[in-house]
Write a protein that holds these residues in place. Structure first.
Motif: not given
Length: 384
Positions: A64-74, A212-230
């Motif tokens: 649940q700490e993995i957010v799949i993204t479009s790559g390292g830049t995102e 394709i890539g991912f961003l790990y976000i520690n469970d203790d941390l909550s940040i807003p989304r960058l890509i708005m949508g669904g």
């Protein structure tokens, strides 16, 4: 036509044949939208969640700490911009280094224009920063420390574990992000042990697909989304999931995790072979950064008295691919900010450095061919 020698794996890597096979089969069989509730959609969802577990295991995180993204830049942009947005009322000071990838430096510059204050840590002769530098730079209003795991141009490794553990103990309110795009797949990364809050990864650096890539976000941390949508990615990143690319990324990670030690040894061997063969010539050269302590697949060479762009042209005509800087700065005539940080604005290495990087398909024969071509080209350029 002569055989191509590809020595620019730090820019991007060729997809592994098994990755291509997995992606092809996925495109044939799993076309369903992973957000659909019917069986075809649920099959795609299953592939996405299996991949998420694989990504998490590779860095000792939770799925649940993995957010799949479009790559390292995102991933870098989301980590930096959204951390700043979330905690700007707490402070507006950010610490980073002078040798970060543009995917970190550009959003940091954007924040500076928005009123944040940025501290850029200088590097030593090996291209490294120290824990003591971070400690000295910390302030009461520091909200984010973003330091790359390994440098993409000279291969220097940063003391990520030391920094993460110190911040967690002595500055627990500071968020710690690392761009691990170049280090992931060769280094042993444990986000829990190293106390990392945010970590960025990209598939195309480990023989996976681009985009394709991912961003790990520690469970203790909550940040807003960058890509708005669904509400995809547990409502943290909008956009229909690219299931074939995710499946290919999963296969690339599986292959890399099984063969990591073997790959490290082969890259280190190729690096030493390249240096040994150069030493057998009359070429005057030095290595930028550290040979022993850096990423095993990156070798940055200062070929003294030889304009790098001229050498690059000659090698390219011989179907030998190397680099004179980060591929993300292609077409940019500005000198390398990494080499400027390592030396100074007027140092000869700025214009006389090539980057050699190893990976899938590299052979001893290819290395020997490259060194021979460099030797012949250097002799020709010095005569002219």
């Amino acid at each position: 036509m002569s055989e191509t020698v590809y020595l620019d794996h730090a820019a991007t890597t060729p997809m592994h044949p098994e990755v291509i096979e997995v992606m092809t089969e996925t495109m044939k069989r799993n076309f369903g939208n992973a957000s659909s509730i019917h069986q075809i959609g649920r099959e795609s969802r299953g592939l996405v969640e299996e991949a998420r577990r694989t990504f998490a295991e590779s860095i000792h995180a939770k799925p649940q700490e993995i957010v799949i993204t479009s790559g390292g830049t995102e991933s870098d942009n989301m980590a930096i911009l959204k951390t700043a947005e979330k905690y700007r009322d707490r402070g507006r000071h950010i610490i980073t280094t002078a040798v970060e990838h543009p995917a970190v430096l550009k959003p940091v510059e954007y924040l500076a224009e928005a009123g944040f204050e940025i501290t850029y840590l200088p590097v030593n002769e090996d291209g490294e920063i120290t824990l003591e530098q971070v400690q000295a730079a910390l302030r009461e209003d520091t909200i984010l420390v973003s330091i790359m795991y390994g440098n993409n141009e000279i291969g220097s490794l940063m003391p990520i574990g030391d920094i993460g553990r110190y911040l967690k103990e002595s500055a627990p309110g500071v968020v710690f992000h690392t761009d691990a795009v170049q280090a992931y797949g060769t280094e042993d990364i444990d986000v829990k042990d190293e106390k990392i809050d945010l970590l960025s990864v990209s598939a195309h650096k480990i023989n996976g697909p681009k985009g394709i890539g991912f961003l790990y976000i520690n469970d203790d941390l909550s940040i807003p989304r960058l890509i708005m949508g669904g509400e995809q990615e547990n409502n943290r990143r909008g956009g229909t999931e690219n299931v074939p690319a995710i499946a290919g990324f999963k296969k690339a990670v599986e292959l890399r995790m099984v063969n990591k030690s073997e790959l490290r040894e082969s890259y280190s061997y190729f690096k030493k072979l390249f240096i040994n063969k150069l030493e057998e010539t009359e070429i005057d050269f030095s290595v930028n950064g550290s040979i022993e302590k850096g990423l095993p697949h990156i070798l940055s060479l200062h070929l003294k008295g030889i304009p790098a762009y001229k050498l690059l042209i000659h090698l390219d005509l011989a179907r030998i691919a190397v680099s004179i800087g980060s591929a993300c700065s292609a077409g940019n005539v500005d000198p390398s900010h990494v080499l400027i940080a390592l030396y100074n604005d007027n140092h000869p290495a700025i214009e006389e450095t090539v980057r050699i990087s190893f990976g899938q398909g590299v052979t001893e024969e290819g290395i020997i061919k490259t060194v021979n071509k460099i030797q012949n080209t250097c002799a020709s350029l010095k005569v002219n």
